[in-house]
Design a protein around this motif. Sequence first.
Motif, PDB file in Angstrom:
ATOM      1  N   SER A  38      -3.635   0.748  -3.066  1.00  0.00           N
ATOM      2  CA  SER A  38      -3.828  -0.913  -2.463  1.00  0.00           C
ATOM      3  C   SER A  38      -3.385  -1.873  -3.292  1.00  0.00           C
ATOM      4  O   SER A  38      -4.124  -1.375  -4.465  1.00  0.00           O
ATOM      5  N   GLU A  39      -2.307  -2.771  -2.917  1.00  0.00           N
ATOM      6  CA  GLU A  39      -2.256  -3.919  -3.940  1.00  0.00           C
ATOM      7  C   GLU A  39      -2.342  -4.109  -5.010  1.00  0.00           C
ATOM      8  O   GLU A  39      -3.699  -4.157  -6.065  1.00  0.00           O
ATOM      9  N   LEU A  40      -1.942  -2.876  -5.263  1.00  0.00           N
ATOM     10  CA  LEU A  40      -1.862  -2.505  -7.262  1.00  0.00           C
ATOM     11  C   LEU A  40      -0.138  -3.555  -8.002  1.00  0.00           C
ATOM     12  O   LEU A  40       0.180  -4.274  -6.958  1.00  0.00           O
ATOM     13  N   GLU A  81       0.888  -0.852   0.224  1.00  0.00           N
ATOM     14  CA  GLU A  81      -0.100   0.555  -0.277  1.00  0.00           C
ATOM     15  C   GLU A  81       1.013   0.989   0.052  1.00  0.00           C
ATOM     16  O   GLU A  81       1.985   1.344   0.776  1.00  0.00           O
ATOM     17  N   VAL A  82       0.790   1.950  -0.954  1.00  0.00           N
ATOM     18  CA  VAL A  82       0.961   3.622  -0.523  1.00  0.00           C
ATOM     19  C   VAL A  82       0.417   4.551  -0.203  1.00  0.00           C
ATOM     20  O   VAL A  82      -0.959   4.850  -0.755  1.00  0.00           O
ATOM     21  N   ILE A 110       5.574   4.536   2.162  1.00  0.00           N
ATOM     22  CA  ILE A 110       5.482   2.881   1.862  1.00  0.00           C
ATOM     23  C   ILE A 110       5.093   1.844   2.181  1.00  0.00           C
ATOM     24  O   ILE A 110       5.864   1.389   3.280  1.00  0.00           O
ATOM     25  N   VAL A 111       3.602   1.335   2.392  1.00  0.00           N
ATOM     26  CA  VAL A 111       4.031  -0.657   3.610  1.00  0.00           C
ATOM     27  C   VAL A 111       4.180  -1.473   2.877  1.00  0.00           C
ATOM     28  O   VAL A 111       4.043  -2.008   1.655  1.00  0.00           O
ATOM     29  N   ARG A 112       5.493  -2.539   3.459  1.00  0.00           N
ATOM     30  CA  ARG A 112       5.495  -3.123   2.551  1.00  0.00           C
ATOM     31  C   ARG A 112       4.603  -4.345   3.781  1.00  0.00           C
ATOM     32  O   ARG A 112       4.600  -3.998   4.849  1.00  0.00           O
ATOM     33  N   ASP A 113       4.952  -6.036   4.208  1.00  0.00           N
ATOM     34  CA  ASP A 113       4.687  -7.289   4.690  1.00  0.00           C
ATOM     35  C   ASP A 113       5.858  -6.864   6.050  1.00  0.00           C
ATOM     36  O   ASP A 113       5.626  -6.901   7.354  1.00  0.00           O
ATOM     37  N   ASP A 114       7.067  -6.358   6.077  1.00  0.00           N
ATOM     38  CA  ASP A 114       7.576  -6.559   6.497  1.00  0.00           C
ATOM     39  C   ASP A 114       8.025  -5.139   7.474  1.00  0.00           C
ATOM     40  O   ASP A 114       9.377  -4.584   7.968  1.00  0.00           O
TER      41      ASP A 114
END
Lengths: 202, 361
Positions: free
Chosen positions: B193-195, B161-162, B213-217
């Motif tokens: 999201s989810e792009l 997600e951004v 910027i959102v990542r899993d980690d």
Amino acid sequence: MIKFTLDKTGFPLIVSKEIGVAFHLIPITKVQFEEFISETNKYGDEWYETILSINPRVSYKLFDIENYEHIFITGILPEEALEFAKWLGKGFDLPTVKEWRQIYLLLQSLSPLPLSYNYNILSYKADKILKKLNKLFEKNLNMTLMEEGIVEWVRQEKEYIGLGAPRDSFLPNAWNPLKDEVRPINIKERLKYFGFRLVRRL
Amino acid sequence: MLKEGSANINLAKSDSIVIIVDASQSAQEYWEEILNITLPLLENLPADVERQLYFLSNAKKYNGSRLSYESKVWQKENILRGSFITPIFEKLLKEDISKILVIGSGKIFDLEDWQESRLIDKLILINMGESSLQGEESFTQELRKPVPSDLLSILHSPIKEVEIKGEGFMPYFWDNAGYKLIFKDGNAILKGSELEDFSLSIAFFGERVKAKIVRDDGSEEISVESSDIEIMEQEWMPLTMEEAKVFQDAIKNKNLNCPICKKEHKPQTLICTSGEGILGRCVYPSLEDKTGFVIFKELPEGIVFKHHHVKVIRVKEGLVAIVTGTKADIYEYDHTPRKWIKKERIKQYYLLEDNEYLVVI
């Protein structure tokens, strides 16, 4: 007007037609020698760990008045200095006793070196180091480490000896580099105060 | 005065990873272990992950697919170069890298020179031996003999997600349809999201604009700096003669002759409901498939239109219009509460700067 040139590591040399050489402004630093080690694939970790056990490394970004000697490469043997000179390029060599003393006298006679306009062309590391040294020292002989620096390998005919006058906290001594010569008992022994700068003959 | 700007934000969904293998003397004893973790890692990274392979102290890039065949030769080629990160880091400074992995053993002598560099934030040290790669110091994360599968999940963490926001932030153009405007309590956020692709060009009002910027980690924030990029908007297209007449009658507030049903409609009617279908049809057939903002402009050669495909349009400095359904409202930036405040409901054929007219379809 003082003329400068650069070596391939981006460190400056002063060009002196009177002496007939371009000479390194400061002794060879660890970061320059590390570039040599990483390119030549001849020395390795064990060799460098020996060097660092004699004179530990401090980051060129973090040195200060307490520990500036640690940014220079010392514990070096003359043949290793000459390998570095060969790598640096054609014409590079250890200075002779006469050349070193002439450089000393020349720097003593100059007013503070106008380094600021050259900062743009130096390598990032050279720029950082010289700016710091310029802040720490006012006199040319100190800023260039010809006094209160290290002992530097020089040629004396077929032999190699040392010239320099380190400060007492690094090596207690009463040497006058214009008169005294430092002769190691064993030329193969690595000594923490022995480093070098190079010349390139014009 | 509220700042205005435009920017390209390049965000590859996939990672770009640098793997640096330590073939130095200090790692020699653990060479098999180093290979045993590097080879499966290179093989199992997803295909869309860009990867580069280096050896410690050597700025030359190696072909990772050849590592298993060439490992002996490459080890010999690099064993006496010492343990230095600078030759590689100097090269990577100019690149956009997600993560840098060093797999080896024994101290990296010059790591301390890079402790304030942004590259240190991307660095993960993998210690396959007994001696730390950072000596007595702790500049960055160091893992001791991880399993390959754990390493894979640490390395490859695509963007989820951004969110783009800032002080007085209001985007009025963006070219990635996956991003949506979230407008609440006078504050705007642009969110994707989810792009497949999170990159976009954007024009905006606002200051101190950042993209989270959102990542899993985890997440990171980057500044969005205005760079005067050229925003590639839609081209102007001509109306037909019939449609041009509709426009000219509309701006004079006259009844119009509908190109669809051929009957007369009230001034500024946009949808003809006389024909088939309950939703009706746009009186401008050229705009049949368009929704949201359309801009009309009078030129000597005729009337042209442009579809503004996002829900916000710049009206003038500090003023935007935002679509909600088939209506739009004008918002003005108020510096005191630092919010966008609703001013009025937009009337159709709203006059913008440069004699352009705005309608909402």
